[in-house]
Design an enzyme around this catalytic site. Structure first.
Site: not given
Ligand code: CO
Ligand code: ZN
Length: 326
Positions: A191, A161, A59
């Site tokens: 996401e 992330d 993502h």
């Molecule tokens: Co995250």
């Molecule tokens: Zn993630």
């Protein structure tokens, strides 16, 4: 390392992934046969092969904040976009898409430990509503300013992330030597708001198997929770999180690939969190799916931290899976 820095520093809260998408698109273009962007903004990159459809997804979006109100003195109230923890916001610098910079603080009458997001505001340097409303508008988003830095074999910065996974997927595609599967590298949107982009991307691709690449929390810092995942010991084969349980077919495929390529891996069973796999698995008549994660410290803070050995092993792992018939 320059490219990882660039990808992590790009602006891309959920729903506004444009900058990240353009960057990845320009990097991946020479290495794939077809590129499309679907109605959710997912970047779908196909490398043609004669076999079944294998989809791998990472993502592009990151957590952030959104303007909900501007007061008469020019202070900006905000709501979370994704999993924003109040204690990670205190006196952090943020940046809006148009370049406006700000600092988050909270109401002085309330003890700092009790600052929830509705007790906080962004100071953008404005002195009145009029001034502030020329700088930001209701609905504008900002992201947290992390600082990219190398610490020995570890790297820290904002939005590992899930940009470190976008980077790993991109690097693996660049190294592809053979393509027995009809392969789709998909860079998904939203996401952090509940696996929204992946749901549509999977409906568009209709994969025979799907593997998401994400980051996972570790248990290797002082007095941490018991989590059997450690930085530097290899990418994970994620058996479960709160959004899915691994399909045996995908698990066997992943473990076979890791063993054949001699890649160290860690089995991971998390009771919390979610990944794109949770949405992809439930599309159409169901998709055998799983996740592999790069172990990460301080997730959803501006200084998410990974080990470069894990990143390199994840790239090799992804490459091996792309090059193995499903
Ligand atoms: Co995250
Ligand atoms: Zn993630």
């Amino acid at each position: 390392m320059e490219l990882l820095k660039k990808i992590t520093e790009a602006f891309g809260p959920s729903g506004r992934e444009d900058e990240v998408r353009e960057l990845i698109k320009s990097e991946i273009e020479p290495y794939v046969d077809e590129i499309t962007v679907d109605n959710m903004g997912n970047l779908i990159c196909r490398k043609k092969g004669n076999g079944k459809k294998l989809m791998m997804a990472a993502h592009m979006d990151e957590i952030g904040i959104m303007v909900t109100h501007i007061d008469k003195n020019g202070f900006v109230r905000f709501a979370a976009v994704g999993g924003v923890y109040p204690y990670n916001c205190i006196h952090r610098a943020v940046r809006f898409e148009n370049g406006v910079e700000g600092v988050i603080s909270g109401e002085g009458k309330t003890a700092m430990r009790d600052w929830t997001l509705d007790k906080m505001f962004v100071d953008i340097g404005a002195e009145s509503y009029e001034e502030a409303s020329k700088m930001v508008k209701i609905g504008d988003m900002a992201t947290f300013n992390g600082r990219f830095a190398v610490m020995g074999k570890k790297v820290t910065g904002k939005t590992m992330d899930d940009r470190v996974a976008c980077y790993a997927l991109l690097e693996a595609v660049k190294r592809i030597e053979k393509c027995p599967n009809d392969f789709y590298a998909v860079f998904t949107t939203q996401e952090e708001l509940g696996l929204r982009g992946a749901k549509v991307a999977a409906a568009v691709v209709e994969p025979d198997m799907a593997i998401a690449v994400d980051v996972s929390s570790v248990g290797d810092t002082p007095e941490s929770n018991v989590i059997d995942l450690t930085l530097g010991k290899g990418p994970s084969v994620k058996i479960r999180d709160a959004s899915y349980i691994i399909s045996p077919k995908a698990r066997d495929f992943m473990i076979k690939c890791a063993n054949e390529a001699g890649i160290p891996y860690q089995l991971e069973a998390a009771s919390f969190g979610g990944t794109d796999t949770g949405a992809i698995m439930l599309t159409g008549t169901g998709v055998p799916a799983a996740t592999t994660s790069i172990p990460t410290r301080y997730i959803h803070s501006p200084q998410e931290t990974v080990h470069m050995d894990d990143v390199e092993n994840e790239i090799k792992f992804i490459k091996k899976m792309i090059e193995t018939e499903i």
